[in-house]
Design a protein around this motif. Sequence first.
Motif, PDB file in Angstrom:
ATOM      1  N   THR A   1      34.901  54.027  33.040  1.00  0.00           N
ATOM      2  CA  THR A   1      35.179  55.337  32.430  1.00  0.00           C
ATOM      3  C   THR A   1      36.334  56.059  33.111  1.00  0.00           C
ATOM      4  O   THR A   1      36.857  57.029  32.570  1.00  0.00           O
ATOM      5  CB  THR A   1      33.933  56.235  32.468  1.00  0.00           C
ATOM      6  N   GLN A   2      36.747  55.596  34.288  1.00  0.00           N
ATOM      7  CA  GLN A   2      37.859  56.221  34.994  1.00  0.00           C
ATOM      8  C   GLN A   2      39.148  55.413  34.876  1.00  0.00           C
ATOM      9  O   GLN A   2      40.062  55.552  35.695  1.00  0.00           O
ATOM     10  CB  GLN A   2      37.496  56.413  36.463  1.00  0.00           C
ATOM     11  N   ASP A   3      39.237  54.559  33.841  1.00  0.00           N
ATOM     12  CA  ASP A   3      40.471  53.837  33.528  1.00  0.00           C
ATOM     13  C   ASP A   3      40.960  52.975  34.692  1.00  0.00           C
ATOM     14  O   ASP A   3      42.138  53.021  35.076  1.00  0.00           O
ATOM     15  CB  ASP A   3      41.579  54.811  33.104  1.00  0.00           C
ATOM     16  N   GLU A   4      40.055  52.163  35.254  1.00  0.00           N
ATOM     17  CA  GLU A   4      40.425  51.317  36.385  1.00  0.00           C
ATOM     18  C   GLU A   4      41.112  50.019  35.966  1.00  0.00           C
ATOM     19  O   GLU A   4      41.483  49.218  36.816  1.00  0.00           O
ATOM     20  CB  GLU A   4      39.168  50.989  37.205  1.00  0.00           C
ATOM     21  N   GLY A   5      41.260  49.786  34.663  1.00  0.00           N
ATOM     22  CA  GLY A   5      41.928  48.555  34.221  1.00  0.00           C
ATOM     23  C   GLY A   5      40.965  47.392  34.162  1.00  0.00           C
ATOM     24  O   GLY A   5      39.970  47.420  33.448  1.00  0.00           O
ATOM     25  N   ILE A   6      41.225  46.321  34.948  1.00  0.00           N
ATOM     26  CA  ILE A   6      40.367  45.138  34.951  1.00  0.00           C
ATOM     27  C   ILE A   6      39.421  45.196  36.141  1.00  0.00           C
ATOM     28  O   ILE A   6      39.845  45.437  37.277  1.00  0.00           O
ATOM     29  CB  ILE A   6      41.202  43.842  35.025  1.00  0.00           C
ATOM     30  N   VAL A   7      38.123  44.976  35.889  1.00  0.00           N
ATOM     31  CA  VAL A   7      37.146  44.845  36.963  1.00  0.00           C
ATOM     32  C   VAL A   7      36.475  43.487  36.827  1.00  0.00           C
ATOM     33  O   VAL A   7      36.416  42.918  35.731  1.00  0.00           O
ATOM     34  CB  VAL A   7      36.096  45.976  36.940  1.00  0.00           C
ATOM     35  N   LYS A   8      35.996  42.954  37.933  1.00  0.00           N
ATOM     36  CA  LYS A   8      35.432  41.602  37.949  1.00  0.00           C
ATOM     37  C   LYS A   8      34.076  41.619  38.643  1.00  0.00           C
ATOM     38  O   LYS A   8      33.921  42.225  39.702  1.00  0.00           O
ATOM     39  CB  LYS A   8      36.393  40.644  38.664  1.00  0.00           C
TER      40      LYS A   8
ATOM     41  N   GLU B   1      38.445  30.985  42.684  1.00  0.00           N
ATOM     42  CA  GLU B   1      39.288  29.850  43.028  1.00  0.00           C
ATOM     43  C   GLU B   1      40.416  29.681  42.018  1.00  0.00           C
ATOM     44  O   GLU B   1      41.556  29.369  42.384  1.00  0.00           O
ATOM     45  CB  GLU B   1      38.445  28.581  43.111  1.00  0.00           C
ATOM     46  N   ARG B   2      40.115  29.892  40.744  1.00  0.00           N
ATOM     47  CA  ARG B   2      41.149  29.774  39.720  1.00  0.00           C
ATOM     48  C   ARG B   2      42.200  30.865  39.869  1.00  0.00           C
ATOM     49  O   ARG B   2      43.393  30.634  39.684  1.00  0.00           O
ATOM     50  CB  ARG B   2      40.515  29.843  38.328  1.00  0.00           C
ATOM     51  N   LEU B   3      41.745  32.066  40.212  1.00  0.00           N
ATOM     52  CA  LEU B   3      42.684  33.173  40.366  1.00  0.00           C
ATOM     53  C   LEU B   3      43.561  33.029  41.610  1.00  0.00           C
ATOM     54  O   LEU B   3      44.581  33.705  41.732  1.00  0.00           O
ATOM     55  CB  LEU B   3      41.922  34.502  40.426  1.00  0.00           C
ATOM     56  N   ALA B   4      43.164  32.153  42.540  1.00  0.00           N
ATOM     57  CA  ALA B   4      43.912  31.999  43.789  1.00  0.00           C
ATOM     58  C   ALA B   4      45.200  31.209  43.615  1.00  0.00           C
ATOM     59  O   ALA B   4      46.085  31.280  44.468  1.00  0.00           O
ATOM     60  CB  ALA B   4      43.035  31.320  44.838  1.00  0.00           C
ATOM     61  N   VAL B   5      45.320  30.456  42.530  1.00  0.00           N
ATOM     62  CA  VAL B   5      46.532  29.650  42.352  1.00  0.00           C
ATOM     63  C   VAL B   5      47.708  30.552  42.020  1.00  0.00           C
ATOM     64  O   VAL B   5      47.559  31.658  41.482  1.00  0.00           O
ATOM     65  CB  VAL B   5      46.332  28.588  41.254  1.00  0.00           C
ATOM     66  N   THR B   6      48.896  30.079  42.314  1.00  0.00           N
ATOM     67  CA  THR B   6      50.109  30.893  42.169  1.00  0.00           C
ATOM     68  C   THR B   6      50.297  31.390  40.749  1.00  0.00           C
ATOM     69  O   THR B   6      50.702  32.542  40.525  1.00  0.00           O
ATOM     70  CB  THR B   6      51.338  30.070  42.601  1.00  0.00           C
ATOM     71  N   ASP B   7      50.006  30.542  39.765  1.00  0.00           N
ATOM     72  CA  ASP B   7      50.242  30.919  38.369  1.00  0.00           C
ATOM     73  C   ASP B   7      49.372  32.094  37.928  1.00  0.00           C
ATOM     74  O   ASP B   7      49.661  32.737  36.922  1.00  0.00           O
ATOM     75  CB  ASP B   7      49.967  29.727  37.441  1.00  0.00           C
ATOM     76  N   MET B   8      48.296  32.366  38.670  1.00  0.00           N
ATOM     77  CA  MET B   8      47.383  33.438  38.291  1.00  0.00           C
ATOM     78  C   MET B   8      47.608  34.715  39.111  1.00  0.00           C
ATOM     79  O   MET B   8      46.814  35.646  39.028  1.00  0.00           O
ATOM     80  CB  MET B   8      45.927  32.970  38.467  1.00  0.00           C
ATOM     81  N   ARG B   9      48.670  34.745  39.895  1.00  0.00           N
ATOM     82  CA  ARG B   9      48.883  35.879  40.788  1.00  0.00           C
ATOM     83  C   ARG B   9      48.982  37.200  40.029  1.00  0.00           C
ATOM     84  O   ARG B   9      48.430  38.217  40.448  1.00  0.00           O
ATOM     85  CB  ARG B   9      50.161  35.664  41.604  1.00  0.00           C
ATOM     86  N   GLN B  10      49.667  37.193  38.884  1.00  0.00           N
ATOM     87  CA  GLN B  10      49.843  38.447  38.142  1.00  0.00           C
ATOM     88  C   GLN B  10      48.514  38.991  37.620  1.00  0.00           C
ATOM     89  O   GLN B  10      48.269  40.199  37.677  1.00  0.00           O
ATOM     90  CB  GLN B  10      50.828  38.245  36.985  1.00  0.00           C
ATOM     91  N   LEU B  11      47.659  38.084  37.119  1.00  0.00           N
ATOM     92  CA  LEU B  11      46.343  38.532  36.664  1.00  0.00           C
ATOM     93  C   LEU B  11      45.512  39.006  37.849  1.00  0.00           C
ATOM     94  O   LEU B  11      44.852  40.053  37.780  1.00  0.00           O
ATOM     95  CB  LEU B  11      45.621  37.401  35.940  1.00  0.00           C
ATOM     96  N   ARG B  12      45.550  38.253  38.955  1.00  0.00           N
ATOM     97  CA  ARG B  12      44.765  38.606  40.124  1.00  0.00           C
ATOM     98  C   ARG B  12      45.095  40.015  40.614  1.00  0.00           C
ATOM     99  O   ARG B  12      44.209  40.790  40.984  1.00  0.00           O
ATOM    100  CB  ARG B  12      45.019  37.584  41.234  1.00  0.00           C
ATOM    101  N   GLU B  13      46.378  40.353  40.626  1.00  0.00           N
ATOM    102  CA  GLU B  13      46.789  41.648  41.150  1.00  0.00           C
ATOM    103  C   GLU B  13      46.473  42.806  40.206  1.00  0.00           C
ATOM    104  O   GLU B  13      46.585  43.969  40.593  1.00  0.00           O
ATOM    105  CB  GLU B  13      48.288  41.617  41.480  1.00  0.00           C
TER     106      GLU B  13
END
Length: 447
Positions: A42-49, A170-182
Motif C-alpha cells: 500500500t506504500q508503493d514499494e514496487g516489487i516485494v519477494k 539463486e536465479r536472481l543472483a546471475v548477472t542477467d537478472m541483476r536489473q530485476l534483483r535491484e
Amino acid sequence: MSLYLEHFGLREPPFRITPHTDFFFTGANRGPTLDALIYAITQDEGIVKVTGEVGSGKTMLCRMLLERLPAHVETLYLANPSLSRGEILGAIADELGIPADGKATHSLTRALQDALIARYAEGKRVVLLIDEAHAMPAESLEEIRLLSNLESKATKLLQIALFAQPELDERLAVTDMRQLRERITQHFNLAPLKQADVAAYIEFRLRAAGYHGPNPFSDEALRLITRISEGLSRRINIIADKALLAAYSHGSHQVGADEVRTAEQDARFSPLQAKAGLNAQPLLWGLAGAGIAALLIGMVVTLGSRQAAMLQQAETPAPVPEVAKPAQSAAPSPAASEKIRFGPLTRQHLAQYEEWIKDAPRNRYFIQLLATDATHTGEVEGFLSRATAALEPAHLRVYRSSLSGRDRLGVIYGDFDSREEAAQAMQTLPESIKAIQPFPRQVSKLK
C-alpha cells in the motif's frame, strides 16, 4: 480423516493441507510478515519477494493478502508460473478487462499502462501476486521487470509480489537478472517453525477446529513432529493428521511418540537437502534485503493501530486525466465458434452464464474455479461432471472470452455482494474443489 472428528470433539478437520484462511497462524512471525507485506504494497514499494521452502505457508500468506488488502487495492493473482512472456501480458489484460485482440507486445503494454493510469486517477492501486515465481521462465521474469517500470510521475502504477521457493534467489543472483534483483525493495523469508512454534501451531489449529480439551499431543510427540517435519507447516499438518488417526484407531485420546512414528512411516518424507555449491553472492544481498524487511516487520509491530490510522489518512494521489476505456467484447469470433464442439454440460452452463450475466451488477463477485483454452473441451466437460456432483449445479456457470487475445473458457461459481462474502463461501467448498485453488473475482472482469 472425518473418522476421528467425533472421537476428539472436533467440528472440522484441523490439519487440512489446502490453504484455509480461518486457520492462518500468526505466530512464528507470520502475522507481522503479513502486516509488513500489506504496508509495503500500500506504500508503493514496487516489487516485494517472499521466499520459503515447499510447504512453509507461502500460498496461505498469499490468500491472506487477497483477503486483507484494503478495498481500494485491486488484486491480480497468477497461479500458473509457466506462462510465457506474452501469456503473462494476456493474463493481466484479461484480469483488467482489456481486450487484447491480437495486439503486439508494445501495444498491449501501452493499453495496460493506460488502464493502470485510469485506476490511479480513481484512487485505486493494483497489485499483481505471482505464486511459484521460482518456476517462471527467464523471459517471463524479464517481463516482470519491465512491468515494474510502469509508473506515473510520482508512483508505481503496478505493485508486484513474488512468492517463491529459495531457488528464486539463486536465479536472481546471475548477472542477467541483476536489473530485476535491484528492483526488489523488500525480501521476506518464511523460516521453518521451531519446536515451541510447532506446539503453538498444532494447538491453535485444534482450537480453530472446535477442540476444547487439553492438548492431546504429548511433549515427546511434539518433539518428534518438529524433527520429522523440519518445521514446515504442510508436513506438520500431514503428520498431525495421521497421528490423530492412529490414536483414534487405538481408541486413545492421547497422541504419543508411537502414533507419531506410525505417521512418519506412512508419510515417507524425504529430508530437505542443502543446496550444493551455494553462491555466497545471493546470500549477501538476500540477507541485506531480509534485514531491511525485518526492520519493516518490527516497525509494523511497533506502530500497531497507529499505523492503521496513518494508512487511512494516506495522501490522495494527484488527479491524472482519465483514459477512455476501449469497447470490450468477451465473445469470440463466429469462425472460432464454429470450429469447437462443446459437450452437453458445457453448453448447459454456457447458457446459464448468458442468462445470469445480463442482469449481474459489475460490482458483484463470483468464485473462479477453472480457466483454460476453449479447445480443451474434454477438460472442461470432465471438470463440470465432477463439479456438478460436489456443488449446486444452478450456481455453476461457464463463460467464453477472447479479451486476452485467446479463445478461453472459464468455470465460475456463485454470486456474492462482496469479495469478503465470496472468500467466506470459498471456505465452505468441498475439499476436492479447494484443491484446485479457486479465488474470488469481480463481475466487472467479465464485462
